[in-house]
Design an enzyme around this catalytic site. Sequence first.
Site, PDB file in Angstrom:
ATOM      1  N   ASP A  96       0.789  -1.456  -0.300  1.00  0.00           N
ATOM      2  CA  ASP A  96      -0.820  -0.254   0.461  1.00  0.00           C
ATOM      3  C   ASP A  96       0.443   1.536  -0.360  1.00  0.00           C
ATOM      4  O   ASP A  96       1.341   1.648   0.823  1.00  0.00           O
ATOM      5  CB  ASP A  96      -0.906  -0.426   1.004  1.00  0.00           C
ATOM      6  CG  ASP A  96      -1.427   1.351   1.248  1.00  0.00           C
ATOM      7  OD1 ASP A  96      -3.037   0.992   1.958  1.00  0.00           O
ATOM      8  OD2 ASP A  96      -1.818   2.192   1.052  1.00  0.00           O
ATOM      9  N   ILE A  97       0.985   1.798  -0.876  1.00  0.00           N
ATOM     10  CA  ILE A  97       1.852   3.271  -1.192  1.00  0.00           C
ATOM     11  C   ILE A  97       1.611   3.792   0.085  1.00  0.00           C
ATOM     12  O   ILE A  97       2.525   4.385   0.150  1.00  0.00           O
ATOM     13  CB  ILE A  97       1.798   3.732  -2.286  1.00  0.00           C
ATOM     14  CG1 ILE A  97       2.991   4.266  -2.860  1.00  0.00           C
ATOM     15  CG2 ILE A  97       0.155   4.923  -2.646  1.00  0.00           C
ATOM     16  CD1 ILE A  97       2.850   4.990  -4.949  1.00  0.00           C
ATOM     17  N   GLY A 128      -8.912   4.972  -5.921  1.00  0.00           N
ATOM     18  CA  GLY A 128      -7.524   4.299  -5.852  1.00  0.00           C
ATOM     19  C   GLY A 128      -7.245   5.550  -4.864  1.00  0.00           C
ATOM     20  O   GLY A 128      -6.872   5.119  -4.031  1.00  0.00           O
ATOM     21  N   VAL A 129      -5.721   5.536  -5.781  1.00  0.00           N
ATOM     22  CA  VAL A 129      -4.521   5.867  -5.434  1.00  0.00           C
ATOM     23  C   VAL A 129      -5.094   7.128  -4.222  1.00  0.00           C
ATOM     24  O   VAL A 129      -4.530   7.829  -3.264  1.00  0.00           O
ATOM     25  CB  VAL A 129      -3.022   5.799  -5.054  1.00  0.00           C
ATOM     26  CG1 VAL A 129      -2.119   6.607  -5.332  1.00  0.00           C
ATOM     27  CG2 VAL A 129      -3.099   4.627  -6.311  1.00  0.00           C
ATOM     28  N   ASP A 130      -5.497   8.047  -5.259  1.00  0.00           N
ATOM     29  CA  ASP A 130      -5.796   9.304  -4.777  1.00  0.00           C
ATOM     30  C   ASP A 130      -6.917   9.213  -3.415  1.00  0.00           C
ATOM     31  O   ASP A 130      -6.287  10.222  -3.285  1.00  0.00           O
ATOM     32  CB  ASP A 130      -6.320  10.215  -5.842  1.00  0.00           C
ATOM     33  CG  ASP A 130      -6.575  11.698  -6.118  1.00  0.00           C
ATOM     34  OD1 ASP A 130      -7.219  12.017  -7.124  1.00  0.00           O
ATOM     35  OD2 ASP A 130      -6.238  12.103  -5.543  1.00  0.00           O
ATOM     36  N   SER A 183      -2.407   4.762 -14.262  1.00  0.00           N
ATOM     37  CA  SER A 183      -3.041   4.987 -15.317  1.00  0.00           C
ATOM     38  C   SER A 183      -3.353   3.612 -15.310  1.00  0.00           C
ATOM     39  O   SER A 183      -4.279   3.303 -16.605  1.00  0.00           O
ATOM     40  CB  SER A 183      -2.453   5.991 -16.604  1.00  0.00           C
ATOM     41  OG  SER A 183      -2.090   7.027 -16.839  1.00  0.00           O
ATOM     42  N   THR A 184      -3.055   2.561 -14.898  1.00  0.00           N
ATOM     43  CA  THR A 184      -3.850   0.944 -14.613  1.00  0.00           C
ATOM     44  C   THR A 184      -4.163   0.985 -14.087  1.00  0.00           C
ATOM     45  O   THR A 184      -5.056  -0.504 -14.038  1.00  0.00           O
ATOM     46  CB  THR A 184      -2.696   0.616 -14.393  1.00  0.00           C
ATOM     47  OG1 THR A 184      -2.358   0.322 -13.246  1.00  0.00           O
ATOM     48  CG2 THR A 184      -1.183   0.831 -14.573  1.00  0.00           C
ATOM     49  N   TYR A 203      -7.885   4.452 -15.463  1.00  0.00           N
ATOM     50  CA  TYR A 203      -7.596   5.073 -16.795  1.00  0.00           C
ATOM     51  C   TYR A 203      -7.692   3.851 -17.906  1.00  0.00           C
ATOM     52  O   TYR A 203      -6.947   3.881 -18.786  1.00  0.00           O
ATOM     53  CB  TYR A 203      -6.392   6.192 -16.162  1.00  0.00           C
ATOM     54  CG  TYR A 203      -7.062   7.096 -15.895  1.00  0.00           C
ATOM     55  CD1 TYR A 203      -7.895   7.515 -15.863  1.00  0.00           C
ATOM     56  CD2 TYR A 203      -6.065   8.642 -15.809  1.00  0.00           C
ATOM     57  CE1 TYR A 203      -8.610   9.198 -14.627  1.00  0.00           C
ATOM     58  CE2 TYR A 203      -6.010   9.563 -15.656  1.00  0.00           C
ATOM     59  CZ  TYR A 203      -7.500   9.980 -14.832  1.00  0.00           C
ATOM     60  OH  TYR A 203      -8.151  11.115 -14.407  1.00  0.00           O
TER      61      TYR A 203
HETATM   62  N1  APR Z   1      -1.489   1.935  -3.059  1.00  0.00           N
HETATM   63  C1  APR Z   1      -0.885   0.872  -3.838  1.00  0.00           C
HETATM   64  N2  APR Z   1      -1.158   0.905  -4.759  1.00  0.00           N
HETATM   65  C2  APR Z   1      -2.921   1.352  -5.117  1.00  0.00           C
HETATM   66  C3  APR Z   1      -3.548   1.527  -4.333  1.00  0.00           C
HETATM   67  C4  APR Z   1      -2.399   1.887  -2.415  1.00  0.00           C
HETATM   68  N3  APR Z   1      -3.179   2.366  -2.190  1.00  0.00           N
HETATM   69  N4  APR Z   1      -4.593   1.668  -4.383  1.00  0.00           N
HETATM   70  C5  APR Z   1      -4.866   1.518  -5.744  1.00  0.00           C
HETATM   71  N5  APR Z   1      -3.860   1.496  -6.074  1.00  0.00           N
HETATM   72  C6  APR Z   1      -3.457   1.116  -7.570  1.00  0.00           C
HETATM   73  C7  APR Z   1      -4.565   0.336  -8.844  1.00  0.00           C
HETATM   74  O1  APR Z   1      -4.682  -0.972  -7.658  1.00  0.00           O
HETATM   75  C8  APR Z   1      -3.895   0.501 -10.008  1.00  0.00           C
HETATM   76  O2  APR Z   1      -2.272  -0.573  -9.803  1.00  0.00           O
HETATM   77  O3  APR Z   1      -2.664   2.194  -8.070  1.00  0.00           O
HETATM   78  C9  APR Z   1      -2.794   1.930  -9.519  1.00  0.00           C
HETATM   79  C10 APR Z   1      -3.889   2.954 -10.116  1.00  0.00           C
HETATM   80  O4  APR Z   1      -5.231   2.602 -10.172  1.00  0.00           O
HETATM   81  P1  APR Z   1      -6.228   4.284  -9.562  1.00  0.00           P
HETATM   82  O5  APR Z   1      -5.416   4.577  -8.462  1.00  0.00           O
HETATM   83  O6  APR Z   1      -7.864   3.813 -10.735  1.00  0.00           O
HETATM   84  O7  APR Z   1      -5.204   5.266 -10.807  1.00  0.00           O
HETATM   85  P2  APR Z   1      -4.935   5.630 -12.306  1.00  0.00           P
HETATM   86  O8  APR Z   1      -5.513   3.895 -13.236  1.00  0.00           O
HETATM   87  O9  APR Z   1      -4.012   6.553 -12.553  1.00  0.00           O
HETATM   88  O10 APR Z   1      -7.102   6.887 -12.368  1.00  0.00           O
HETATM   89  C11 APR Z   1      -6.473   7.978 -11.798  1.00  0.00           C
HETATM   90  O11 APR Z   1      -8.441   7.796 -11.172  1.00  0.00           O
HETATM   91  O12 APR Z   1      -8.715   7.467  -8.596  1.00  0.00           O
HETATM   92  C12 APR Z   1      -8.948   8.261  -9.535  1.00  0.00           C
HETATM   93  O13 APR Z   1      -9.129  10.653  -9.340  1.00  0.00           O
HETATM   94  C13 APR Z   1      -8.054   9.540  -9.933  1.00  0.00           C
HETATM   95  O14 APR Z   1      -9.288   9.979 -12.180  1.00  0.00           O
HETATM   96  C14 APR Z   1      -8.277   9.176 -11.198  1.00  0.00           C
HETATM   97  C15 APR Z   1      -7.958   8.324 -11.641  1.00  0.00           C
END
Ligand code: APR
Length: 176
Positions: free
Chosen positions: A15-16, A37-39, A127-128, A131
């Site tokens: 978990d980041i 997600g991460v955000d 982006s995985t 996105y």
């Molecule tokens: N720690 C590490 N990796 C994570 C975590 C975490 N806590 N939560 C999710 N991930 C992984 C997801 O499983 C995926 O492999 O991060 C990767 C990126 O996924 P997203 O968070 O959905 O990011 P992205 O695909 O770049 O989409 C960005 O999603 O959350 C919204 O506001 C954000 O609109 C933006 C879009």
Amino acid sequence: MATPNHSRISVVRGDITEQSVDAIVNAANSSLLGGGGVDGAIHRKGGKSILEECRQLRAGHYGKGLPVGNAVATTAGRLPARWVIHTVGPVYSPTQDQSALLSSCYGESLRVAHELGAESIAFPAISTGAYRWPVADAARIAAWAIHSAQLRVPEIRLVLFDDATFQAFHRAFNPT
Ligand code: APR
């Protein structure tokens, strides 16, 4: 594994928001006002000081939002880090090659981290998720971007949340 710019790179499952590094990279969107997600995890655990600084960025230099492929730093709030570096990945398109923009997310985040004097940085798989970028291709682009980055950040960590993504990134960063 050392790279031409002599960074130590590690690929870990986790978990980041739990990484004790100087800079944690957020897979944000252009609004900088949060998401899932991460955000979502970063804002939820980091607390409102991160959003407050994002709002200031939107009121100032980034009035129109953070462009895709760019990166900007804020406080890390309550996270075990000094900064969050927000970057906006491209939404995957099967018809339009946007690999340069995805690569720029890694390169620009490293540039911002270097300018801050960060000694360590943790990246998610940008982006995985929402996105929808195919994981193996995103991993290949991340490896290329990080290996070709010119700026030194001594420790670079790829932090993957699920096993399939971890395996793909591990393969990309440790070619046989
Ligand atoms: N720690 C590490 N990796 C994570 C975590 C975490 N806590 N939560 C999710 N991930 C992984 C997801 O499983 C995926 O492999 O991060 C990767 C990126 O996924 P997203 O968070 O959905 O990011 P992205 O695909 O770049 O989409 C960005 O999603 O959350 C919204 O506001 C954000 O609109 C933006 C879009």
